[in-house]
Design an enzyme around this catalytic site. Structure first.
Site, PDB file in Angstrom:
ATOM      1  N   ASP A   1       0.147  -7.579   1.125  1.00  0.00           N
ATOM      2  CA  ASP A   1       0.542  -6.202   1.420  1.00  0.00           C
ATOM      3  C   ASP A   1       2.062  -6.065   1.502  1.00  0.00           C
ATOM      4  O   ASP A   1       2.592  -5.393   2.401  1.00  0.00           O
ATOM      5  CB  ASP A   1      -0.105  -5.705   2.716  1.00  0.00           C
ATOM      6  CG  ASP A   1       0.011  -4.181   2.863  1.00  0.00           C
ATOM      7  OD1 ASP A   1       0.186  -3.501   1.840  1.00  0.00           O
ATOM      8  OD2 ASP A   1      -0.057  -3.689   4.012  1.00  0.00           O
TER       9      ASP A   1
ATOM     10  N   SER B   1       4.823   2.559   8.058  1.00  0.00           N
ATOM     11  CA  SER B   1       4.441   1.410   7.237  1.00  0.00           C
ATOM     12  C   SER B   1       5.603   0.959   6.364  1.00  0.00           C
ATOM     13  O   SER B   1       6.221   1.759   5.663  1.00  0.00           O
ATOM     14  CB  SER B   1       3.248   1.765   6.346  1.00  0.00           C
ATOM     15  OG  SER B   1       2.081   1.913   7.104  1.00  0.00           O
TER      16      SER B   1
ATOM     17  N   HIS C   1       0.820  -1.218   0.000  1.00  0.00           N
ATOM     18  CA  HIS C   1       0.000   0.000   0.000  1.00  0.00           C
ATOM     19  C   HIS C   1       0.852   1.267   0.000  1.00  0.00           C
ATOM     20  O   HIS C   1       0.345   2.347  -0.310  1.00  0.00           O
ATOM     21  CB  HIS C   1      -0.981  -0.008   1.187  1.00  0.00           C
ATOM     22  CG  HIS C   1      -0.360   0.209   2.533  1.00  0.00           C
ATOM     23  ND1 HIS C   1      -0.108  -0.822   3.417  1.00  0.00           N
ATOM     24  CD2 HIS C   1       0.056   1.330   3.166  1.00  0.00           C
ATOM     25  CE1 HIS C   1       0.405  -0.322   4.528  1.00  0.00           C
ATOM     26  NE2 HIS C   1       0.528   0.977   4.400  1.00  0.00           N
TER      27      HIS C   1
END
Length: 503
Positions: free
Chosen positions: A175, A258, A145
């Site tokens: 992901d 992230s 993402h």
């Protein structure tokens, strides 16, 4: 009288001396200031040496600290009391952590332009995230993402050096993504294992929170513990993401973290920071990381194939059961196809899956995660229960049928796959024949077809394979009208699609 005058004369002389000294002192300061302001800026070697500072901090290496904040850290001379898990993880992993900046072009169209069928305006959207090197060849792991839809990816190391990154591959289901920068620029992080984590052991999250809001390129660290393992969470975006068997930690994971690493007390990477549970948008002590064991399997697939091949056993399992004696809804085999790995291993409908590679299987998601973590081509050990007895078998995982199926391009940007019993089972289709839409390129957007649709007929001519669809499209492309109407299956619905022209 004379003595009094003498005393007054002495005091006056002392006063003149004091005033003169004061004037000289301030004059000296003024000259000094004047020299500092108007000097030519080229001090001699002696002048350029700073005076010793008794309050100067020392680095971890034991000597005076240098102006740069990115100097390599050493634990050699640090006392045991200061050598905490956080310090160890920071010293060993921080050099391998990078920041990622992405840009993507987004088309916008207001109501006025839509009414007159005019094209909209384009704008650039920026994104931020973190990543880390897994080798010395410039291979960087991050979240899918973080790089999703990016037209440009820039990697910034802890010293502020910027590199244009190449996207090697991205996998939305897990992901995870892999990008590459020039070799030898960022050192590889020490890699650990996530299969033997202990609940309560120290955990350190590394990354660049809030991107460049702090105007710093080096990553930061937060510490906590491994709060849980094997955690299954629901994606808040509604997308199909395999956030299962995750590592839970209370180490703060914030926007921008992230894709950064989660490390253990030995300074080894055990996970990839991925998501948080939050009502405020910030960290609330519920952070989740993808296990490093899975991340390395996915990275190897992306590096070799540019995509992740999905493993397949050839059987369908079911968790939702009415059996009160079933433990946690343990998966029950409901169908085994012929000529598949599961069939060759002797599994059959009615068997109850107990373990996969030694890991207890409590529901069908555990089974799916176990297959993904093992990877295509690996041999898995399965324990199952049949007629009250616990049995064991092993087999080699194959790739899912849709991955192995031949793709036929019938229109520009439109690729189809023939529906087979294996593909029907894999995708849980409600039809047993037709042409499955494998991909829809930009050129085919006008057809309104979506990936996963199954073409059942074209202008009321039955379609039972991708070849049938290709022949019919070619036939109508040569006709005068060139218009086709498709009868399709989409999920649980079946109906006609709005006609369109083919060329």
């Amino acid at each position: 009288m004379r003595s009094g005058n003498q005393i007054r004369m002495v005091i006056a002389a002392l006063g003149r001396v004091l005033v003169a000294a004061t004037v000289l002192i301030f004059a000296g300061l003024g000259v000094g200031a004047l020299v500092t302001t108007l000097g030519d800026g080229t001090p001699t070697v002696e002048e350029s040496r700073p005076a010793p500072n008794p309050f100067a901090r020392t680095s971890l290496a034991g000597g005076p600290s240098t102006p740069t904040s990115t100097a390599a850290q050493s634990l050699a001379d640090v006392s045991g009391a200061r050598r905490t898990p956080t310090v160890i993880a920071a010293a060993r992993v921080l050099p391998s952590v990078v920041s990622l900046r992405t840009e993507r072009t987004v088309q916008t169209q207001d109501m006025f332009n839509r009414f007159f069928n005019r094209g909209g305006r384009s704008r650039i959207e920026s994104g931020l995230g973190s990543g880390f090197a897994i080798d010395d060849a410039g291979t960087i792991v991050t979240n899918a993402h973080v790089v999703s839809g990016a037209d440009r990816i820039e990697v910034v190391d802890r010293d502020g050096q910027r590199f244009e990154a190449e996207l090697i591959g991205s996998d939305e289901l897990t992901d995870l993504a892999v990008v590459r920068i020039p070799a030898g620029r960022v050192p590889a992080a020490p890699l650990g294992a996530s299969s033997s984590l202990l609940i309560g052991e120290p955990a350190v999250a590394l990354g660049n929170p809030s991107g460049y809001a702090l105007r710093n390129t080096e990553a930061t660290v937060t510490s906590g513990v491994v709060s849980g393992v094997g955690r299954d969470i629901q994606s808040s975006t509604g997308q199909e993401v395999l956030y299962a068997d995750m590592i839970q930690t209370d180490a703060s994971i914030n926007p921008g973290n992230s894709g950064g690493p989660l490390a253990n007390a030995d300074g080894q990477v055990i996970g990839v920071n991925s998501s948080i549970f939050s009502r405020s948008g910030g960290s609330e002590g519920l952070g989740f990381a993808i296990p490093i064991d899975r991340a390395l399997v996915v990275a190897a697939e992306l590096l070799e194939f540019g995509r992740v091949r999905r493993p397949w056993a050839g059987m369908q399992v079911l968790t939702d059961r009415q059996d009160p004696e079933s433990v946690f809804g343990r998966p029950l085999v409901v169908e085994v196809l012929e000529d598949t790995p599961a069939a060759g291993a002797g599994l059959r409908a009615g068997d109850e899956i107990v373990t996969l590679n030694g890991r207890v299987i409590n529901h069908d998601l555990d089974w799916q995660v176990g297959l993904v973590d093992s990877g295509v081509g690996s041999t898995v050990d399965v324990t199952f229960r049949r007629d009250g007895r616990e049995l064991r078998t092993r087999f080699r995982l194959d790739e899912v049928p849709t991955g192995r199926a031949e793709r036929i391009e019938v229109l520009a940007g439109l690729r189809l796959i023939t529906v087979t019993p294996q593909i029907q089972q894999e995708l849980n289709l409600r039809v047993d024949a037709g042409a499955l839409i494998a991909s829809v390129g930009e050129e085919a957007r006008g057809t309104r077809l979506r990936e996963g649709d199954v073409i059942l007929s074209i202008n009321r001519n039955e379609v039972r394979s991708a070849e049938d669809a290709g022949e019919l499209f070619e036939y109508y492309a040569r006709s005068r009208d060139g218009s086709v109407q498709l009868y399709i299956a989409r999920g649980t619905e079946i109906g006609y699609l709005q006609p369109f022209r083919v060329r």
